[in-house]
Design a protein around this motif. Structure first.
Motif, PDB file in Angstrom:
ATOM      1  N   UNK A 138       0.832  -1.203   0.000  1.00  0.00           N
ATOM      2  CA  UNK A 138       0.000   0.000   0.000  1.00  0.00           C
ATOM      3  C   UNK A 138       0.868   1.255   0.000  1.00  0.00           C
ATOM      4  N   UNK A 139       0.301   2.324  -0.515  1.00  0.00           N
ATOM      5  CA  UNK A 139       0.917   3.644  -0.429  1.00  0.00           C
ATOM      6  C   UNK A 139       0.175   4.387   0.678  1.00  0.00           C
ATOM      7  N   UNK A 140       0.897   4.820   1.716  1.00  0.00           N
ATOM      8  CA  UNK A 140       0.239   5.428   2.871  1.00  0.00           C
ATOM      9  C   UNK A 140       0.833   6.798   3.181  1.00  0.00           C
ATOM     10  N   UNK A 141      -0.005   7.637   3.772  1.00  0.00           N
ATOM     11  CA  UNK A 141       0.449   8.918   4.304  1.00  0.00           C
ATOM     12  C   UNK A 141       0.668   8.715   5.802  1.00  0.00           C
ATOM     13  N   UNK A 142       1.921   8.812   6.240  1.00  0.00           N
ATOM     14  CA  UNK A 142       2.287   8.436   7.605  1.00  0.00           C
ATOM     15  C   UNK A 142       2.561   9.660   8.465  1.00  0.00           C
TER      16      UNK A 142
END
Length: 783
Positions: A138-142
């Motif tokens: 997944x591509x996540x905003x952390x």
């Protein structure tokens, strides 16, 4: 969710007068998620005048201690995650919530990877139905969590996009049982030892030793999972099967969707409308002899302008992929998913279908092709004076190989290069001579690391391994492409058009300190003044170029460097010593270059098929994270395939002796790279002589605690091949060479106890059980 993320404030609400404390400074840097520099810190805490000098000193101390890390002009908490990160969902916490880890994480530098608590709520732009699960990428905003439990999650992440769903398909080796059924032994390391049962009716005609793809059809609490053969991929003696192991293991997309293929087949050839007609310009392609696609062409001529006497006009034309692959199309979505082409010894997994990559966009000889070209005016000192971009229709005057072009310059032209020598080739080499002068003055990192190439037999197995010569023809094309890439970045910055940069950070302080410690053991001082530059490394490389340590120094300097990546924020390219750099020259095989082409079309108003308005620095940052991960995935797959091929090549030479160099030193043993093939193999520490060896990290060596005998990174050694595992791509060696003499690693009572213990474990005849001969029994006859 119960946990809270830390507040993202631009500055303390009531900044105190004077300098912040160390804790306040570190907390502020951490809260900004890697988007803060010295200027922002000074503004946030109202620091001015002489206090700025003290702030600079504090920041240097924090970097030296490894508390904070620098990326260009930006600071972040050491080991901190970027705001957008590619991650793998690895499990659940005790509350049942999903946990992820970064897909790419340097444990040697930063320790264990941080855990990201995945928010089940969809982020803006993501469809609610596409929920992630364990095993997904997944591509996540952390964002960092405010409250962190010991051993628990350190970050909170909102999913931007689910990139790939976990597959129940398994790749493995089929083994036939007496009753006609079989077992599948997975080739992926994560599934090692987890066999699957395959009934005779589900074997699909697979034979013993075949590489197969199978679907899991039943998993129960008891017994082996059941699977059905989906596809026979061939014998492991075939290279095609070996490359498929890597393709499957790294989840590299290799089958184009029907929609993408349909778009490619339906694409009409580009017309001259809206383009400059450059078909009379004698641009030529210079590529490897076996190249199937040609995405760059070059031309040079003397500059007739008296104001630039002795100067040159250099033209680089690049295939206009943007004319065929439009934003949001099926072709575009698949190209982004792949990120780049992947090159194996016998095949290419292309980013774009053949209709695009090998036909419409390949700059074929004597055929009209659309291109995006840059014309650069170069002074006689090699410095670029100005440049301009053009959307053109071109016709390649010739298709040459590197060796063919070089032979012509060296006085051996053939039928193709003879007519081109004076009007085309010599002006190219004259322009390169000027550019080389400027390159030498700029001083990019100058490593000497020869690349090996596998030559295959007709059946796809390895015939031999060669080191192709490095020609001026290679360097010419490389330098022309670098200049074109710089021109693209400069133009887009000037036009304030968002783009994806190719960036390369300076080495971390930890790696620099490790390099200094190693160089001390060689009596070489590494102390740079002011900002670190590639020239500081080049001085060391030049000083040791003719020494026995040359290979060691090149390897260690390489390992000291950071990894290049794609990013929407520019922090320069350290290795090339360039302030602005963007990949522009290979849009057929790299998605980053296609983004830059579209940005140029938009920024220079060269057509309606440029970068859409929805492409912002934020969205391009997300794309940069994805294609950087795809690049690392491709490199790993290519490397593993070569390892498997060479392991198969050497499998029938078990017992043979080889010369090589120590390429890696760990607590568990030595990695040795063979001179003959470039293959890497392992020497377990338990097989080194008749004493205990300890790991001297600073010296990159294993050192005998009683004798002081040492095996150091870069040493030339002789080894015997004792085991080859082609499926895993692994080789195991036995050390035959004596180590270099040195001071014993053991000290005091502890060292004496360990030396005595080593002596007590010797087997009769002066050998340690499982080890090689002791120093006393060694000799030329015993090797």
């Amino acid at each position: 969710m119960a946990r809270k993320t830390s507040p993202k404030t631009a500055a303390p609400s009531e900044p105190s007068r004077g300098l912040p404390s160390r804790d306040e400074l570190v907390a502020f840097i951490a809260s900004e998620g890697g988007k803060v520099g010295k200027r922002e810190i000074a503004r946030a805490f109202r620091i001015s005048g002489a206090e700025r000098v003290e702030l600079k000193r504090m920041l240097h101390e924090l970097q030296d201690e490894g508390v904070v890390a620098r990326k260009g002009k930006r600071l972040a908490r050491s080991g901190a995650l970027p705001s957008v990160v590619l991650a793998d969902v690895v499990g659940r916490d005790r509350d049942g919530e999903l946990l992820a880890e970064p897909a790419e994480w340097d444990e040697d530098e930063h320790g264990a990877p941080p855990k990201i608590l995945i928010d089940p709520a969809p982020s803006r732009g993501r469809k609610p139905g596409l929920a992630p699960g364990i095993g997904d990428r997944v591509l996540v905003r952390a964002e960092p969590l405010e409250e962190v439990e010991p051993g628990g999650a350190t970050h909170h992440g909102r999913v931007i996009k689910v990139l790939s769903k976990q597959s129940a398909r398994v790749l493995g080796i089929f083994r036939v049982l007496p009753d006609g059924s079989g077992r599948l032994a997975p080739v992926e390391k994560r599934n090692a030892g987890r066999e699957l049962a395959i009934a005779a009716a589900d074997s699909g005609g697979a034979k013993d030793g075949d590489l197969i793809s199978a679907d899991i059809i039943k998993e129960g609490r008891y017994g082996l999972p059941a699977a059905r053969v989906r596809e026979r991929l061939g014998s492991l003696k075939s290279e095609r099967a070996v490359s498929l192991i890597a393709i499957h293991a790294h989840q590299i997309p290799h089958v184009f969707p029907a929609a993408a293929l349909a778009e490619a087949e339906a694409a009409p050839a580009a017309s001259l409308q809206g383009r400059e007609d450059w078909r009379r310009v004698p641009l030529i392609t210079i590529d490897p002899a076996d190249a199937k696609d040609h995405d760059d062409a070059v031309h040079a001529e003397p500059d007739p302008d008296p104001a630039n006497a002795g100067g040159h006009i250099v033209t680089v034309a690049i295939a206009d992929v943007a004319a065929y692959v439009h934003p949001g199309s099926a072709l575009d979505r698949e190209a982004l998913e792949r990120g780049n082409s992947v090159y194996f010894p016998d095949r290419v997994v292309p980013m774009l279908p053949e209709r695009i990559s090998n036909d419409l966009c390949s700059l074929r000889e004597k055929e009209n092709r659309p291109a995006l070209a840059v014309r650069m005016w170069i002074g006689k000192d090699g410095r670029k004076l100005r440049h301009s971009f053009h959307r053109v229709m071109m016709r390649s005057a010739a298709k040459l190989s590197y060796s063919q072009a070089q032979a012509a310059i060296d006085g051996a032209p053939d039928d193709a290069t003879g007519p081109l020598l004076e009007p085309v080739l010599k002006p190219l080499w004259a322009a390169y001579a000027a550019l080389k002068t400027a390159r030498d003055a700029r001083g990019p990192l100058d490593l000497d690391l020869p690349e090996r190439k596998l030559l295959l037999k007709p059946d796809g197995t390895v015939d031999r391994v060669i080191v192709p010569p490095r020609l001026d023809a290679h360097r010419l094309i490389e330098e022309f492409m670098i200049q074109a890439n710089v021109a693209a970045a400069e133009t887009l910055e000037a036009r304030r058009t968002p783009l994806v940069y190719r960036v390369h950070d300076a080495p971390s302080l930890e790696k620099l300190e490790a390099l200094r410690e190693l160089l001390k053991t060689l009596d070489i001082e590494f102390a740079q003044s002011g900002n670190l530059r590639p020239m500081h490394f080049n001085r060391i490389l030049a000083r040791t170029a003719e020494s026995e340590s040359a290979s060691l120094i090149n390897e260690v300097v390489l390992r000291t460097q950071a990894q290049a990546e794609y990013a929407a924020e520019n922090y320069g390219h350290f290795g090339l010593n360039l302030r602005r750099y963007a990949h522009f020259t290979s849009p057929i095989r790299r998605y980053a270059d296609l983004i830059v082409h579209r940005a140029l079309i938009r920024g220079l108003d060269l057509g309606s098929d440029g970068l859409p308005d929805s492409a912002t620095a934020e969205t391009l940052g997300e794309i940069g994270a994805r294609i950087s991960a795809a690049e690392r995935r491709a490199m790993a797959a290519e490397r593993e395939t070569v390892d498997r091929l060479i392991a198969h090549f050497l499998a029938d030479r078990v017992g043979a002796t080889f010369t090589g160099r120590i390429a890696g030193v760990t607590r568990s043993g030595l990695f040795v790279k063979l001179d003959e093939t470039g293959a890497d193999g392992f020497v377990p520490i338990s097989t080194l002589g008749s004493e205990y060896f300890s790991h001297d990290e600073a010296a990159r060596a294993l050192v005998g605690e009683r004798s002081g005998e040492r095996y150091r990174l870069g040493d030339t050694v002789e080894v015997k091949l004792v085991e080859a595992a082609p499926v895993a791509g692994a080789l195991r060696f036995e050390m035959l060479s004596e180590g270099q003499p040195g001071r014993p690693a053991g000290r005091g009572k502890r060292g004496l106890r360990r030396a005595a213990a080593a002596d007590s474990k010797k087997a009769p005849g002066g050998r340690k059980k499982g080890g090689r001969a002791t120093r006393g029994s060694k000799g030329k006859g015993s090797r």
